[in-house]
Design a protein around this motif. Structure first.
Motif, PDB file in Angstrom:
ATOM      1  N   PRO A  98       0.839  -1.207   0.000  1.00 34.63           N
ATOM      2  CA  PRO A  98       0.000   0.000   0.000  1.00 34.63           C
ATOM      3  C   PRO A  98       0.871   1.253   0.000  1.00 34.63           C
ATOM      4  O   PRO A  98       1.957   1.268   0.566  1.00 34.63           O
ATOM      5  CB  PRO A  98      -0.789  -0.113   1.314  1.00 34.63           C
ATOM      6  CG  PRO A  98      -0.659  -1.540   1.729  1.00 34.63           C
ATOM      7  CD  PRO A  98       0.645  -2.017   1.204  1.00 34.63           C
ATOM      8  N   ARG A  99       0.387   2.288  -0.644  1.00 33.67           N
ATOM      9  CA  ARG A  99       1.072   3.570  -0.619  1.00 33.67           C
ATOM     10  C   ARG A  99       0.482   4.436   0.466  1.00 33.67           C
ATOM     11  O   ARG A  99      -0.730   4.482   0.664  1.00 33.67           O
ATOM     12  CB  ARG A  99       0.930   4.298  -1.958  1.00 33.67           C
ATOM     13  CG  ARG A  99       1.776   3.758  -3.082  1.00 33.67           C
ATOM     14  CD  ARG A  99       1.813   4.716  -4.272  1.00 33.67           C
ATOM     15  NE  ARG A  99       0.500   4.936  -4.859  1.00 33.67           N
ATOM     16  CZ  ARG A  99      -0.251   6.005  -4.631  1.00 33.67           C
ATOM     17  NH1 ARG A  99       0.161   6.955  -3.804  1.00 33.67           N
ATOM     18  NH2 ARG A  99      -1.429   6.128  -5.216  1.00 33.67           N
ATOM     19  N   GLY A 100       1.357   5.163   1.150  1.00 35.69           N
ATOM     20  CA  GLY A 100       0.889   6.146   2.115  1.00 35.69           C
ATOM     21  C   GLY A 100       0.253   5.546   3.346  1.00 35.69           C
ATOM     22  O   GLY A 100       0.433   4.372   3.670  1.00 35.69           O
ATOM     23  N   LYS A 101      -0.546   6.379   4.028  1.00 36.92           N
ATOM     24  CA  LYS A 101      -1.217   5.986   5.269  1.00 36.92           C
ATOM     25  C   LYS A 101      -2.700   6.314   5.165  1.00 36.92           C
ATOM     26  O   LYS A 101      -3.101   7.175   4.377  1.00 36.92           O
ATOM     27  CB  LYS A 101      -0.593   6.714   6.454  1.00 36.92           C
ATOM     28  CG  LYS A 101       0.871   6.343   6.697  1.00 36.92           C
ATOM     29  CD  LYS A 101       1.424   7.062   7.917  1.00 36.92           C
ATOM     30  CE  LYS A 101       2.882   6.657   8.153  1.00 36.92           C
ATOM     31  NZ  LYS A 101       3.453   7.360   9.346  1.00 36.92           N
ATOM     32  N   PRO A 102      -3.532   5.641   5.978  1.00 36.99           N
ATOM     33  CA  PRO A 102      -4.972   5.908   5.908  1.00 36.99           C
ATOM     34  C   PRO A 102      -5.293   7.366   6.203  1.00 36.99           C
ATOM     35  O   PRO A 102      -4.609   8.035   6.992  1.00 36.99           O
ATOM     36  CB  PRO A 102      -5.560   4.980   6.977  1.00 36.99           C
ATOM     37  CG  PRO A 102      -4.548   3.904   7.148  1.00 36.99           C
ATOM     38  CD  PRO A 102      -3.217   4.557   6.927  1.00 36.99           C
ATOM     39  N   ALA A 103      -6.353   7.855   5.580  1.00 31.91           N
ATOM     40  CA  ALA A 103      -6.764   9.240   5.785  1.00 31.91           C
ATOM     41  C   ALA A 103      -7.239   9.501   7.203  1.00 31.91           C
ATOM     42  O   ALA A 103      -7.418  10.655   7.592  1.00 31.91           O
ATOM     43  CB  ALA A 103      -7.872   9.609   4.794  1.00 31.91           C
TER      44      ALA A 103
END
Length: 383
Positions: A134-139
């Motif tokens: 996964p890219r990034g982190k949860p909103a």
């Protein structure tokens, strides 16, 4: 999937980062799966930490290392949940949507908006799907007061994702903060098991304020504008720092002019009164509709294929044979390339029966409230 193939240092870093147990001299067990291109693979596999807030329960997620360099995540069902028809169907929907999206947008500029599938096996004792990292982190982790620039990018990417899915006849019913990841550059939309077909009867799904009223009530037919309501509610929460009204526009929407100018109409309680994804995308991306560009994109090899087929037909006629069926080689249909050095296999493990299992505890925290550590602990307890 990050390909740490630049040398031994890169491979060692990937293994250390995942904290896999690599001290043993024994080879890790093999994992068999089918790739998006239809090939069967058997790969030495190590499993790492359980991850929280990546997909909706009862699906579980954990880190995985294929071979010694291919790092990703495995979405799976426990043995007990695999025997539950509803849970199995959720994973089946996830796999089907992931493959459809990959075949439509893989290798193009829009592939990064969605998780990238690497392989799957629905007949294993614990059915699974493997994605790239996964890219990034949860909103859920975005603080109140995001910049106007970030707001515009997140809005654009979400509406673009909704429009692209609409072009495939799909609607994402689960656009919530946990399913939207942000790396500071682009959005990535997860939880593909929440998909539904455009025009099918709505079934009760989701929770306020993210799910629109008609979707929560299960009335009418699935509409791409359902996902626009979810997008508008998510953006209001990111901008205002609190959840919006569950049945209409927030009372203070006018205080956030940039949001009201673009997504204001998406807060309409009924889908028929919301703007279309194409219209909203035109406000955020004043250019040619990307979905139309993808649908109308010509195949650059088509003239050569026609010439080849014509020449082959002439030769078959001269030789007095019926035709040629092809060699069945992977890549003939333009499917994604496979990991290097991974031999194809034909074995398929048989699915083992499981026992019924309660999933409610693992549903807590998806919309917020439980920490990633808690979700990870719950996931490990289900293995």
């Amino acid at each position: 999937m990050s390909e740490s193939t630049a040398g031994a240092a890169g491979r060692d870093a990937a293994v250390e980062d995942l904290r896999f147990a690599t001290g043993s001299a024994e080879m890790p067990p093999d994992l068999c799966f089918t790739t998006p291109g239809g090939r069967r693979h058997r790969v030495p596999t190590r499993f790492g930490n359980e991850l929280g807030r990546v997909v909706r329960p009862p699906l579980l997620t954990r880190e995985v290392l294929l071979g010694d360099a291919w790092k990703g995540v495995q979405v799976r069902l426990s043995v007990g949940d695999a025997s539950d028809n509803h849970a199995y169907q959720t994973l089946e929907t996830e796999v089907g949507a992931a493959l459809m999206i990959q075949r439509a947008f893989g290798g193009g500029p829009y592939q990064g908006l969605f998780p990238v599938p690497v392989g799957y096996d629905m007949d294993a004792a614990e059915p699974f799907l493997i994605y790239s990292e996964p890219r990034g982190k949860p909103a859920t982790g975005l603080a109140h007061g995001i910049s106007t620039t970030d707001q515009r990018i997140i809005e654009r990417d979400l509406v673009l994702a909704v429009r692209l899915l609409e072009s495939l006849g799909l609607v994402h019913r689960g656009i919530v903060p946990a399913a939207v990841r942000w790396d500071g550059v682009r959005v990535q939309l997860w939880d593909l098991g929440a998909m539904a077909r455009v025009g099918t009867p709505r079934t009760p799904w989701g929770a306020p304020p993210y799910a629109p009223p008609e979707q929560r009530a299960g009335v009418g037919e699935v509409d791409a504008r359902d996902a626009l309501w979810s997008t508008a509610q998510l953006m209001y929460q990111l901008v205002a720092g609190r959840q919006g009204h569950p049945n209409g526009p927030p009372a203070d929407l006018d205080a956030y002019r940039s949001l009201a100018q673009t997504l204001g109409g998406a807060f309409a309680p009924k889908a028929e009164n919301r703007p279309s994804p194409a219209h909203l995308l035109g406000l955020l991306m004043p250019d040619v509709d990307p979905a139309a560009m993808v649908a109308a994109r010509p195949d650059p090899l088509e003239p050569h294929r026609r010439a080849f087929d014509a020449a082959l037909a002439r030769k078959c006629a001269v030789a007095g044979v019926d035709g040629f069926g092809g060699n069945g080689a992977d890549g003939w249909d333009g499917t994604a390339a496979e990991p290097d050095g991974v031999p194809p296999r034909t074995e398929r493990p048989r699915r083992s029966p499981g026992t019924p299992d309660d999933e409610r505890a693992r549903r807590r925290g998806w919309l917020g409230g439980a920490s990633e550590r808690d979700r990870g602990r719950n996931g490990r307890g289900r293995r």
